[in-house]
Design an enzyme around this catalytic site. Structure first.
Site, PDB file in Angstrom:
ATOM      1  N   ASN A 154     -10.310  -2.860   2.582  1.00 29.00           N
ATOM      2  CA  ASN A 154     -10.021  -2.843   1.149  1.00 29.00           C
ATOM      3  C   ASN A 154     -11.312  -2.571   0.373  1.00 29.00           C
ATOM      4  O   ASN A 154     -12.388  -2.488   0.972  1.00 29.00           O
ATOM      5  CB  ASN A 154      -9.456  -4.201   0.702  1.00 29.00           C
ATOM      6  CG  ASN A 154      -7.994  -4.388   1.084  1.00 29.00           C
ATOM      7  OD1 ASN A 154      -7.221  -3.438   1.083  1.00 29.00           O
ATOM      8  ND2 ASN A 154      -7.624  -5.609   1.403  1.00 29.00           N
ATOM      9  N   HIS A 165       0.827  -1.229   0.000  1.00 28.19           N
ATOM     10  CA  HIS A 165       0.000   0.000   0.000  1.00 28.19           C
ATOM     11  C   HIS A 165       0.851   1.265   0.000  1.00 28.19           C
ATOM     12  O   HIS A 165       0.523   2.253   0.656  1.00 28.19           O
ATOM     13  CB  HIS A 165      -0.961   0.016   1.199  1.00 28.19           C
ATOM     14  CG  HIS A 165      -1.972  -1.087   1.159  1.00 28.19           C
ATOM     15  ND1 HIS A 165      -3.178  -0.975   0.509  1.00 28.19           N
ATOM     16  CD2 HIS A 165      -1.947  -2.343   1.677  1.00 28.19           C
ATOM     17  CE1 HIS A 165      -3.854  -2.103   0.635  1.00 28.19           C
ATOM     18  NE2 HIS A 165      -3.134  -2.952   1.330  1.00 28.19           N
ATOM     19  N   TYR A 209       0.697  -4.272  11.969  1.00 30.16           N
ATOM     20  CA  TYR A 209       0.529  -2.862  11.568  1.00 30.16           C
ATOM     21  C   TYR A 209       1.269  -1.911  12.507  1.00 30.16           C
ATOM     22  O   TYR A 209       2.070  -1.091  12.048  1.00 30.16           O
ATOM     23  CB  TYR A 209      -0.950  -2.510  11.406  1.00 30.16           C
ATOM     24  CG  TYR A 209      -1.487  -2.973  10.068  1.00 30.16           C
ATOM     25  CD1 TYR A 209      -1.463  -4.321   9.717  1.00 30.16           C
ATOM     26  CD2 TYR A 209      -1.975  -2.074   9.142  1.00 30.16           C
ATOM     27  CE1 TYR A 209      -1.916  -4.749   8.493  1.00 30.16           C
ATOM     28  CE2 TYR A 209      -2.438  -2.510   7.902  1.00 30.16           C
ATOM     29  CZ  TYR A 209      -2.400  -3.844   7.584  1.00 30.16           C
ATOM     30  OH  TYR A 209      -2.841  -4.270   6.357  1.00 30.16           O
TER      31      TYR A 209
END
Ligand code: NDP
Length: 475
Positions: free
Chosen positions: A125, A53, A335
């Site tokens: 998404n 991303h 993350y």
């Protein structure tokens, strides 16, 4: 009067055009600290791009709750009438920071809500499912989407080899290769939380939930041919579209909806309800209206507010929580780990990431720890000096988990084809034609044994699926 130009230490600058040299023709003296500071800062203007991303666009906006869903959640962000400022970052997955926007790829749809109870992030998404269901496979999958270590080229062979050896990918692969694989713009995609999450109400009862954001602009897509023409002239087509529409006051909106499963329903669901490769059929679990999301403010500084924006599914607020989804569990770790590496230990202190509520941790020191906190004797916990305390009222209901610890084969007794068939059957003939052609084009250069293996998967969905791809491949 104009502002004084200075070094970063606040020392006034006499000349920003000419370096200090020994004589008119040089060389440059080491003592020209202003020059050295400028060059050193230039070398540090980039932070590592996201491993996935990397190419993205974003904007701020508002989530407004229009319906009462308090029977499912006590969360203040979901109170009817509540308006919450938020940030949405869109992205492609595989391309590097300079990649073109109009590429065939999944789009990231990462949300940060600055709620009255801390930040709630939903990192989704534009598709409701994903390629894999076990995080053990994630780094390998991403390697197949990135560049070959020797040629430094993207590899169709790696992508189809991995997909054909990982039949759980077929649902997402079919969406990716369908007309929806190249959106016309970020305004024309849906967003999905994808994972199953949980909601907890005032009575401390748990419900399972999936989050959906349906574009009010309508789904609009590009064919390979249309996209390649756009990319030839404009690599930033989606960034441009989003920025310019918001500048013009043409604010994009999404209807925010949820699907709910009760604890009883979850135990009798025909699939694993926490499987990221599957949807909950709308017919059985209808969409419930919750509110509207509007993007109405462009970032003032792309680097500060979008490049440094750090989203994580670990950011939850009371009334919203996790599920046993194995992929979600891994993302809860990976993350924040990515952000500590990429942005820095105290990334949550940056204005774009900082919640609107007080932050009271006992973390100390660390690089870039610039926030001035009152120094007290309560620098550890528990303490007798009035330091911040836990709140056991926030404990969630028990989550009953049974089973022996082992590495279970996630493909055993798992139907990878039924929901792909549902999707295939709802496509028009034109959409099917696009699907076959897009697959054939992306199989360019792939060895025949890999193609044959993949055709075997298409066959298990439908004879017509395999036949269509075979015809497009001219075999
Ligand atoms: P429904 O007919 O109720 O829903 C079909 C959904 O498919 C709609 O949300 C539609 O989105 C979406 N859709 C249409 N074409 C495509 C495409 N090319 N790529 C991705 N999505 C598309 O059926 P079910 O709920 O029983 O689901 C059937 C299949 O639809 C699933 O197997 C799944 O592949 C797909 N799907 C299901 C979703 C769900 O949460 N149940 C969500 C998205 C897709 P729209 O309304 O925007 O046209």
């Amino acid at each position: 009067m104009k502002k004084r130009m200075t070094t970063s230490a606040g020392n006034a600058i006499a000349d920003n055009q000419n370096s200090i040299t020994a004589g008119e023709y040089g060389p440059v003296l080491m003592q020209d600290y202003q020059l050295i500071e400028k060059l050193a800062h230039q070398n540090r203007e980039r932070i590592p791009e996201r491993v996935v991303h990397a190419k993205g666009s974003g904007a701020f906006g508002e989530l407004e709750i229009t319906n009462d869903i308090s029977e499912y959640t006590k969360s203040k962000v979901f109170k009817k009438g509540e308006k919450t400022r938020m940030l949405l970052r869109f992205s492609t997955v595989a391309g590097e920071a300079g990649a073109a926007d109009a590429e065939r790829d999944v789009r990231g749809f990462a949300l940060k809500f600055y709620t009255k109870e801390g930040n709630w992030d939903l990192v989704g998404n534009n598709t409701p499912v994903f390629f894999i269901r076990d995080p053990q496979k994630f780094p390998d999958f991403i390697h197949t989407q990135k560049r070959h270590p020797q040629s430094n080229l993207r590899s169709n062979t790696a992508a189809w080899d991995f997909w054909s050896l990982s039949p759980e990918s077929l649902h997402q692969v079919t969406i990716l290769m369908s007309d929806r694989g190249i959106p016309q713009s970020y305004r024309h995609i849906n967003g999905y939380g994808s994972h199953t999450y949980s909601l907890i109400n005032e009575n401390n009862e748990r419900f399972w939930v999936k989050f959906h954001f349906k574009t009010k602009q309508g789904i609009k897509t590009l064919t390979n041919e249309e996209a390649s023409k756009i990319v030839a002239n404009d690599r930033e087509s989606n960034q441009r579209d989003l920025f310019e529409n918001i500048e013009k006051g043409n604010y994009p909106q999404w209807d925010f909806k949820i699907q709910i499963m009760t604890e009883e329903q979850i135990s009798t669901f025909e699939f694993n309800p926490f499987d990221l490769t599957k949807v909950w059929p709308h017919g059985d679990y209808p969409l419930i209206d919750v509110g509207v999301l509007t993007l109405n403010e462009n970032p003032k500084n792309y680097f500060n507010e979008i490049e440094q924006a750090s989203f994580s599914p670990s950011n939850i607020v009371p009334g919203i929580s996790f599920s046993p989804d194995k992929m979600l569990q891994a993302r809860i770790f990976s993350y924040p780990d990515a952000h500590r590496y990429r942005v820095g230990t105290h990334y949550e202190s940056l204005p774009v990431n900082r919640p609107i509520v007080d932050v009271n941790t006992y973390h100390t020191a660390g690089s870039m720890n610039y926030e001035e906190k009152e120094v007290t004797n309560a620098y550890y916990e528990p303490n007798s000096f009035d330091g911040a305390e836990e709140n056991r009222d926030l404990l969630e209901p028990d989550l009953v988990i049974n089973g022996d610890a082992n590495r279970y084969d996630h493909n055993k007794n798992n139907d990878n084809y039924a929901q792909v068939k549902d999707l295939f059957n709802l496509m028009s003939d034109y959409q099917k034609e696009q699907l076959f052609n897009n697959i054939a084009e992306s199989m360019d250069g792939v060895p025949s044994e890999i193609i044959d293996r993949q055709l075997g998967h298409f066959e298990k969905v439908s004879e017509n699926y395999a036949a269509g791809v075979r015809a497009a491949l001219k075999i």
